[in-house]
Motif scaffolding. Structure first.
Motif, PDB file in Angstrom:
ATOM      1  N   ALA A  38       0.867  -1.173   0.000  1.00 33.75           N
ATOM      2  CA  ALA A  38       0.000   0.000   0.000  1.00 33.75           C
ATOM      3  C   ALA A  38       0.906   1.226   0.000  1.00 33.75           C
ATOM      4  CB  ALA A  38      -0.901   0.007   1.223  1.00 33.75           C
ATOM      5  N   LYS A  39       0.789   2.045  -1.021  1.00 33.74           N
ATOM      6  CA  LYS A  39       1.638   3.222  -1.180  1.00 33.74           C
ATOM      7  C   LYS A  39       1.537   4.138   0.037  1.00 33.74           C
ATOM      8  CE  LYS A  39       2.650   6.860  -4.493  1.00 33.74           C
ATOM      9  NZ  LYS A  39       2.271   7.434  -5.796  1.00 33.74           N
ATOM     10  N   GLY A  40       2.692   4.530   0.563  1.00 32.74           N
ATOM     11  CA  GLY A  40       2.737   5.444   1.696  1.00 32.74           C
ATOM     12  C   GLY A  40       2.507   4.792   3.047  1.00 32.74           C
ATOM     13  N   THR A  41       2.468   3.445   3.096  1.00 36.74           N
ATOM     14  CA  THR A  41       2.273   2.741   4.363  1.00 36.74           C
ATOM     15  C   THR A  41       3.304   1.615   4.468  1.00 36.74           C
ATOM     16  OG1 THR A  41       0.791   0.972   3.609  1.00 36.74           O
ATOM     17  CG2 THR A  41      -0.224   3.104   4.100  1.00 36.74           C
ATOM     18  N   VAL A  42       3.266   0.900   5.558  1.00 31.01           N
ATOM     19  CA  VAL A  42       4.140  -0.268   5.730  1.00 31.01           C
ATOM     20  C   VAL A  42       3.389  -1.562   5.430  1.00 31.01           C
ATOM     21  CG1 VAL A  42       5.665   0.847   7.392  1.00 31.01           C
ATOM     22  CG2 VAL A  42       3.659  -0.393   8.206  1.00 31.01           C
TER      23      VAL A  42
END
Length: 72
Positions: A38-42
């Motif tokens: 998920a873009k921008g997350t871990v």
């Protein structure tokens, strides 16, 4: 008051589960070992032998990024 704050925090931290299968666009073959993030997350997952994945996403996540290292 403490209960209300606890419930608001729970609502804010909600997640959703996304399931799918990654296949080759040319011949439809399943692709094992693809990284799904998920873009921008871990949050992330890797596709299994049948190309399927399950990922738990934070409510704010909007974009999935798929990466695969292989050969042609």
């Amino acid at each position: 008051m403490g209960m209300l704050l606890c419930m608001l925090q729970f609502a804010y931290a909600q997640q959703r589960t996304v399931r799918g299968r990654v296949t080759d666009a040319t011949d439809g073959a399943v692709l094992p070992g693809v990284t799904v993030k998920a873009k921008g997350t871990v949050a992330g997952a890797v596709t299994g032998a049948d190309g399927s994945y399950t990922i738990n996403l934070p409510s704010a996540a909007e974009t999935l990024v798929f990466t695969f290292v292989g050969y042609a």
